[in-house]
Design a protein around this motif. Sequence first.
Motif, PDB file in Angstrom:
ATOM      1  N   MET A 141      -5.940   1.649   3.444  1.00 11.70           N
ATOM      2  CA  MET A 141      -6.150   2.298   2.193  1.00 11.70           C
ATOM      3  C   MET A 141      -7.041   3.639   2.532  1.00 11.70           C
ATOM      4  SD  MET A 141      -7.173   0.058  -0.820  1.00 11.70           S
ATOM      5  CE  MET A 141      -6.681   0.689  -2.288  1.00 11.70           C
ATOM      6  N   ALA A 164     -26.094  24.014  -3.555  1.00 10.37           N
ATOM      7  CA  ALA A 164     -25.663  25.232  -3.999  1.00 10.37           C
ATOM      8  C   ALA A 164     -26.231  25.456  -5.259  1.00 10.37           C
ATOM      9  CB  ALA A 164     -24.237  25.176  -4.002  1.00 10.37           C
ATOM     10  N   VAL A 165     -26.168  24.478  -6.317  1.00 10.05           N
ATOM     11  CA  VAL A 165     -26.897  24.698  -7.604  1.00 10.05           C
ATOM     12  C   VAL A 165     -28.485  24.941  -7.753  1.00 10.05           C
ATOM     13  CG1 VAL A 165     -27.029  23.515  -9.780  1.00 10.05           C
ATOM     14  CG2 VAL A 165     -24.915  23.584  -8.833  1.00 10.05           C
ATOM     15  N   PHE A 188     -18.524  16.961  -0.944  1.00  9.06           N
ATOM     16  CA  PHE A 188     -18.497  18.319  -1.902  1.00  9.06           C
ATOM     17  C   PHE A 188     -19.449  18.257  -2.947  1.00  9.06           C
ATOM     18  CE2 PHE A 188     -16.934  19.507  -6.275  1.00  9.06           C
ATOM     19  CZ  PHE A 188     -16.715  20.633  -5.841  1.00  9.06           C
ATOM     20  N   VAL A 189     -19.643  16.912  -3.641  1.00  4.71           N
ATOM     21  CA  VAL A 189     -20.752  16.994  -4.660  1.00  4.71           C
ATOM     22  C   VAL A 189     -22.221  17.423  -4.127  1.00  4.71           C
ATOM     23  CG1 VAL A 189     -22.010  15.310  -6.464  1.00  4.71           C
ATOM     24  CG2 VAL A 189     -19.455  15.343  -6.097  1.00  4.71           C
ATOM     25  N   ILE A 246     -20.721  23.263 -10.084  1.00  5.08           N
ATOM     26  CA  ILE A 246     -20.719  23.337  -8.928  1.00  5.08           C
ATOM     27  C   ILE A 246     -19.720  24.564  -8.209  1.00  5.08           C
ATOM     28  CG2 ILE A 246     -20.107  22.120  -6.839  1.00  5.08           C
ATOM     29  CD1 ILE A 246     -21.113  19.581  -7.903  1.00  5.08           C
ATOM     30  N   GLN A 297      -8.897   5.378   0.379  1.00  2.00           N
ATOM     31  CA  GLN A 297      -9.837   5.399  -0.662  1.00  2.00           C
ATOM     32  C   GLN A 297     -11.388   5.711  -0.050  1.00  2.00           C
ATOM     33  OE1 GLN A 297      -8.713   5.142  -3.615  1.00  2.00           O
ATOM     34  NE2 GLN A 297     -10.455   5.921  -4.490  1.00  2.00           N
ATOM     35  N   ILE A 342     -12.603  14.663  -9.443  1.00  2.00           N
ATOM     36  CA  ILE A 342     -13.353  15.519  -8.560  1.00  2.00           C
ATOM     37  C   ILE A 342     -12.590  16.032  -7.372  1.00  2.00           C
ATOM     38  CG2 ILE A 342     -15.598  15.801  -7.492  1.00  2.00           C
ATOM     39  CD1 ILE A 342     -16.888  13.803  -9.199  1.00  2.00           C
ATOM     40  N   TYR A 343     -11.977  14.905  -6.745  1.00  2.00           N
ATOM     41  CA  TYR A 343     -11.307  15.729  -5.535  1.00  2.00           C
ATOM     42  C   TYR A 343     -10.246  16.693  -6.118  1.00  2.00           C
ATOM     43  CZ  TYR A 343      -7.962  15.685  -1.365  1.00  2.00           C
ATOM     44  OH  TYR A 343      -7.657  15.981  -0.649  1.00  2.00           O
ATOM     45  N   ALA A 394     -21.485  27.743  -8.735  1.00  2.00           N
ATOM     46  CA  ALA A 394     -22.677  27.893  -7.953  1.00  2.00           C
ATOM     47  C   ALA A 394     -22.017  28.467  -6.581  1.00  2.00           C
ATOM     48  CB  ALA A 394     -23.363  26.758  -7.906  1.00  2.00           C
ATOM     49  N   PHE A 395     -21.159  27.915  -6.089  1.00  2.00           N
ATOM     50  CA  PHE A 395     -20.204  28.356  -4.709  1.00  2.00           C
ATOM     51  C   PHE A 395     -20.136  29.539  -5.006  1.00  2.00           C
ATOM     52  CE2 PHE A 395     -18.859  23.749  -3.571  1.00  2.00           C
ATOM     53  CZ  PHE A 395     -20.044  23.632  -2.902  1.00  2.00           C
ATOM     54  N   VAL A 426     -13.929   9.981  -9.532  1.00  2.00           N
ATOM     55  CA  VAL A 426     -13.777  10.479  -7.784  1.00  2.00           C
ATOM     56  C   VAL A 426     -12.555  11.246  -7.592  1.00  2.00           C
ATOM     57  CG1 VAL A 426     -13.840  10.036  -5.461  1.00  2.00           C
ATOM     58  CG2 VAL A 426     -15.630   8.762  -6.929  1.00  2.00           C
ATOM     59  N   LEU A 433     -11.367   9.423   0.876  1.00  2.00           N
ATOM     60  CA  LEU A 433     -11.438  10.162  -0.345  1.00  2.00           C
ATOM     61  C   LEU A 433     -12.848  10.439  -0.964  1.00  2.00           C
ATOM     62  CD1 LEU A 433      -9.418  11.617  -2.670  1.00  2.00           C
ATOM     63  CD2 LEU A 433     -10.104   9.665  -3.910  1.00  2.00           C
ATOM     64  N   GLU A 434     -13.506   9.251  -1.135  1.00  2.00           N
ATOM     65  CA  GLU A 434     -14.818   9.168  -1.469  1.00  2.00           C
ATOM     66  C   GLU A 434     -15.879   9.925  -0.744  1.00  2.00           C
ATOM     67  OE1 GLU A 434     -15.331   5.024  -1.984  1.00  2.00           O
ATOM     68  OE2 GLU A 434     -14.242   4.935  -4.234  1.00  2.00           O
ATOM     69  N   TYR A 463     -30.020  25.717  -4.977  1.00  2.00           N
ATOM     70  CA  TYR A 463     -30.652  26.856  -4.218  1.00  2.00           C
ATOM     71  C   TYR A 463     -30.746  28.122  -5.213  1.00  2.00           C
ATOM     72  CZ  TYR A 463     -30.752  30.715  -0.610  1.00  2.00           C
ATOM     73  OH  TYR A 463     -30.926  31.727  -0.254  1.00  2.00           O
ATOM     74  N   MET A 511     -24.857  27.935 -15.886  1.00  2.00           N
ATOM     75  CA  MET A 511     -24.611  26.489 -15.677  1.00  2.00           C
ATOM     76  C   MET A 511     -24.207  26.075 -16.968  1.00  2.00           C
ATOM     77  SD  MET A 511     -24.842  25.640 -12.481  1.00  2.00           S
ATOM     78  CE  MET A 511     -24.615  27.172 -11.736  1.00  2.00           C
ATOM     79  N   LEU A 541     -22.876  32.416  -4.672  1.00  2.00           N
ATOM     80  CA  LEU A 541     -23.440  32.488  -3.549  1.00  2.00           C
ATOM     81  C   LEU A 541     -22.658  33.268  -2.487  1.00  2.00           C
ATOM     82  CD1 LEU A 541     -25.056  28.876  -2.993  1.00  2.00           C
ATOM     83  CD2 LEU A 541     -26.338  30.897  -3.832  1.00  2.00           C
ATOM     84  N   ALA A 581     -23.011  19.061  -1.355  1.00  2.00           N
ATOM     85  CA  ALA A 581     -22.945  20.673  -1.194  1.00  2.00           C
ATOM     86  C   ALA A 581     -23.166  21.240  -2.415  1.00  2.00           C
ATOM     87  CB  ALA A 581     -21.633  21.186  -0.495  1.00  2.00           C
ATOM     88  N   GLY A 582     -22.410  20.897  -3.388  1.00  2.00           N
ATOM     89  CA  GLY A 582     -22.474  21.357  -4.678  1.00  2.00           C
ATOM     90  C   GLY A 582     -23.882  21.338  -5.269  1.00  2.00           C
ATOM     91  N   LEU A 583     -24.602  20.252  -5.148  1.00  2.00           N
ATOM     92  CA  LEU A 583     -25.735  19.899  -5.719  1.00  2.00           C
ATOM     93  C   LEU A 583     -26.752  20.804  -4.924  1.00  2.00           C
ATOM     94  CD1 LEU A 583     -26.183  16.403  -6.532  1.00  2.00           C
ATOM     95  CD2 LEU A 583     -25.810  18.154  -8.043  1.00  2.00           C
ATOM     96  N   VAL A 606     -15.149  12.554   1.041  1.00  2.00           N
ATOM     97  CA  VAL A 606     -14.810  14.007   1.087  1.00  2.00           C
ATOM     98  C   VAL A 606     -15.536  14.514  -0.406  1.00  2.00           C
ATOM     99  CG1 VAL A 606     -13.119  15.723   0.678  1.00  2.00           C
ATOM    100  CG2 VAL A 606     -12.810  13.904   2.333  1.00  2.00           C
ATOM    101  N   VAL A 607     -15.203  13.645  -1.231  1.00  2.00           N
ATOM    102  CA  VAL A 607     -15.821  13.978  -2.672  1.00  2.00           C
ATOM    103  C   VAL A 607     -17.231  14.090  -2.495  1.00  2.00           C
ATOM    104  CG1 VAL A 607     -16.000  13.054  -4.993  1.00  2.00           C
ATOM    105  CG2 VAL A 607     -13.867  13.150  -4.012  1.00  2.00           C
ATOM    106  N   ASP A 611       0.794  -1.268   0.134  1.00  2.00           N
ATOM    107  CA  ASP A 611       0.180   0.011  -0.008  1.00  2.00           C
ATOM    108  C   ASP A 611       1.148   1.139   0.085  1.00  2.00           C
ATOM    109  OD1 ASP A 611       1.099  -0.322   2.417  1.00  2.00           O
ATOM    110  OD2 ASP A 611      -0.917   0.107   3.628  1.00  2.00           O
ATOM    111  N   VAL A 666     -12.749  19.460  -4.474  1.00  2.00           N
ATOM    112  CA  VAL A 666     -12.313  19.546  -3.066  1.00  2.00           C
ATOM    113  C   VAL A 666     -11.224  20.646  -2.932  1.00  2.00           C
ATOM    114  CG1 VAL A 666     -11.872  18.747  -1.008  1.00  2.00           C
ATOM    115  CG2 VAL A 666     -13.547  17.557  -2.557  1.00  2.00           C
TER     116      VAL A 666
END
Lengths: 266, 154, 258
Positions: B1, B20-21, B13-14, C153, B3, C44-45, C156-157, C41, B6-7, B23, C198, C160, B16-18, B9-10, A136, C49
């Motif tokens: 790991m 925001a969009v 993010f997505v 996204i 992973q 996107i990070y 949009a941030f 993913v 990471l998923e 809103y 958008m 706002l 919160a983004g949705l 956090v992502v 890892d 992020v």
Amino acid sequence: MGDLFLDVRGIAKRFGENVVLVGVDLAVPRGSVVTVLGKSGTGKSVFLKCLAGIVRPDAGEIRFDGRPLNAGDAECRAEFRSRCSYLFQSNALLDSLTVLENVALPLESTTQIPNREIRERALEALRQLDLEKHWDRHPGQLSGGMQKRLALARAIVTRPELVLFDEPTAGLDPLRRNAVFQMIVKYQRQFGFTAVLVTHDLPEALVSSDQVALLDGGRMRFQGTPAQFNASDDPTVRSFRDSAGELRDTVAALRRGETIENRNDL
Amino acid sequence: MKQPKLELVVGIFVLAGLIAVAYLALKIGAGSLVGSETYSVRARFTNSGGLTSGSNVLVAGVPIGRVGAITLNPADFSALVELKLEKVVKLPTDTIASIKTSGLIGDKYVGLSPGSDTAFLAPGATITDTEAALDIESLISRFAFGNVEKKDSK
Amino acid sequence: MTRVLGKYTLRIVRELGDFGLFTSRSLAAAVGSRKLGRRVVRSIYEQGVRCVPVIMIVGLFTGLVLGLQGYYVLNKFGSSGLLGTLVSLTLVRELAPVLAALMLVGQAGSALAAELGIQRNSEQIDALETMGADVHAYLISPRLIAAVLVFPIQTAFFCLIGLLGGYLSGSVVLALQPGVYWSAVFHAVHPVDVRECMIKAAIFGLLTIAICAYNGFNAHRRTSASGARAVSASTTRAVVISSITVLAADYVITSFLV
């Protein structure tokens, strides 16, 4: 030589004005270790990259397992790729992936094996090269020798029939160099792949290869067994073979206070 | 790991983004009207100049709706303006509609002055008691050429 | 002279064609690629992020300065009540998609170009090819897919936080009533504006990330430089061309949509 696994005829390659390969031939019998020798800058790596399909040759023919391998034939290429591995001089490990992911990658891209089995096979390859406990970590965290082993693990995980080694010992100290050659020969016996090596380490190559070839001036000057190489009186072969002796003579002469003309063939 | 981390956090993010969009699109974009049901009435103006689809409709300065389609009535060449109003607001039939400007150079909007009738405007009804858009240019030119008094004295 | 001009034009046309092929191949390669989700993913990070702080800071200050300037100008006409309208429309229609895209080019796009350039340089891309991997599906597709998601996204941030900035300078620092500001904001922006915003963001995302990826991926094709110099030249070129493309595409899209 009835069973030629790889048959190369008249490979030529130029980059702009710079002609690298004029017409290179090489015959590789199945299950053998063939070493291509040559000075630095004679196009050994380019030749190997032509074999691997990374560089497209300008002319020439490559027959793999009896069938012609043409750059245009995508299906034939894909099959060749799934049966052949390439070990880069710089290892070319993907530093964004972990050790395990690096080894799993060729299986993921060339086979339809389920993910669980890929993981097992990758771990198996790591175990064989004694890297299991580092699975890892990232390649950047490994030492140079471990990176080389990792690259080899990645090359053999697909159980290839042909492995191309591009200067596997470049920049290693003599002990490591020996270890790498040992490793290559050991796994070559164990897995039974055919190996083509490119190197300029003459003594190690002569010991570990079934056949050696000498590339110079864009052509293959010689191909034969190590014994034939030692016996050959071809001038290029001789100068390559006897360079260590020449150096000894030159240094001895300098120590005696003689003046020596600068060599201009470097 | 790492992973799963990471998923996670992502994923945050997505999400919160949705939000925001959504809103932006639903709350800010559509004003305060989304969700509340609307009904349409029409108002006939002699001149709807400057008013556009989407302009605000205000009663006593409070937004209660938006302007819908603006069409020409071929019978008498007047402008028919559709007003989409919030359902909770019921307006008397003798409501006066006028086209006004916020500030000197601001947007045009429709101001409604409710009357005192006990019957309410039904969906689809037409307001005929209207004041057209104030033609500032002609007003200014009249002022500039000194015709304001004349008009009053007529 | 004419010959030089023609040669130059031909080169640009050829590169445009190559770029188009590169992008469409990368998008097509995404279909059925193994473990694509995980790589998306990760992308996107990288684009999302990690770039949130920069988007937030730039968005806040953009809103603050819009509020400040707008207030002083509108106050001269006695229309300071329109501040919310000014800030929200400016942000949603133009500034948010453009500035967010420029910031993302600066942070994520340059990193992508440099990463691909180094991977090309250290033979990692060649290695992927010899392993039979589809390099486009492996390296480029996830980035493009992520960009189409992430740019709207982030925009949009940006909107706002920019509206918040306008509120802070208009109503907290200056004398505007908060209710006046927010009601103007809520009533100025139409659904069409948001949709346009958008769409712009998604197109900017696809274009810029594709340009950055293309330049990094082809770092070895530079004739003027090699090695580390080629990577740096490719990264610079990626950022410059992406930034110009954002502004040019903004003009084109605006003239089509409005």
